[in-house]
Design a protein around this motif. Sequence first.
Motif, PDB file in Angstrom:
ATOM      1  N   LEU A 116      16.484  -6.907   0.219  1.00 55.60           N
ATOM      2  CA  LEU A 116      15.557  -5.777   0.177  1.00 55.60           C
ATOM      3  C   LEU A 116      14.495  -5.996   1.249  1.00 55.60           C
ATOM      4  O   LEU A 116      13.948  -7.092   1.371  1.00 55.60           O
ATOM      5  N   MET A 117      14.207  -4.955   2.009  1.00 53.48           N
ATOM      6  CA  MET A 117      13.128  -4.997   2.987  1.00 53.48           C
ATOM      7  C   MET A 117      12.161  -3.842   2.750  1.00 53.48           C
ATOM      8  O   MET A 117      12.552  -2.769   2.321  1.00 53.48           O
ATOM      9  N   ALA A 118      10.871  -4.115   3.036  1.00 56.59           N
ATOM     10  CA  ALA A 118       9.860  -3.082   2.855  1.00 56.59           C
ATOM     11  C   ALA A 118       8.734  -3.296   3.863  1.00 56.59           C
ATOM     12  O   ALA A 118       8.600  -4.380   4.443  1.00 56.59           O
ATOM     13  N   ARG A 119       7.964  -2.235   4.077  1.00 54.36           N
ATOM     14  CA  ARG A 119       6.826  -2.291   4.995  1.00 54.36           C
ATOM     15  C   ARG A 119       5.578  -1.813   4.256  1.00 54.36           C
ATOM     16  O   ARG A 119       5.633  -0.849   3.472  1.00 54.36           O
ATOM     17  N   LYS A 120       4.465  -2.480   4.501  1.00 49.20           N
ATOM     18  CA  LYS A 120       3.199  -2.039   3.920  1.00 49.20           C
ATOM     19  C   LYS A 120       2.723  -0.804   4.663  1.00 49.20           C
ATOM     20  O   LYS A 120       2.657  -0.788   5.903  1.00 49.20           O
TER      21      LYS A 120
END
Length: 200
Positions: free
Chosen positions: A195-199
């Motif tokens: 899983l990847m995410a960006r603030k």
Amino acid sequence: MNADPNDTHAVYERQATEYDRRRSKALFEARWLARFTASLKPGDRVLDLGCGSGDPIARWFMAEGFDVTGIDFSDAMLAIARDRWPDGDWRNADMRSFELDQQFDGIIAWNSFFHLTADEQKDCIARMARHLRPKGMLMLTVGPRAGEVSGTVGSELVYHASLSPAGYAGCLEKNGLQMTGYLAEDPEAQSHTILMARKI
């Protein structure tokens, strides 16, 4: 019968040397690490949460020129990392309670985050979000579906848990993060779910 999440620390203390010996150093993670750092630059701060012995994840980031801080709750694992990289920033802390006086451009928790219970994972996502700079990147290995299972570290069982993909998306959004990538059981990454995410 599932392993007890309260046993995870003791298992890693006992199995640190064996785990490090068995841990693949072939960098099957490299494609994901490159994707994770595509918006970062050498010198940026990366937090390796649950860094273990530092090999191969922290080693890769250091070789690419990033400023790496490694956190783990196992003294035995950290001793291996400190022996290999005496000048590294290795800190004993628990991902369920760590508080640092700095923010990072990226946080990675590879093969560590999924040892937390579902509720602990939700709390940890909030904690990680607070430690990320705006536009900072987050990458986790999680489970492909909601539930609890047992894995192994060395010769011992160890606890794993996961939210559903939708559960992660909702928790990320609640904490000002946007999911940017998710792949269940990637065959090119030894069937890890990433899983990847960006603030925001």
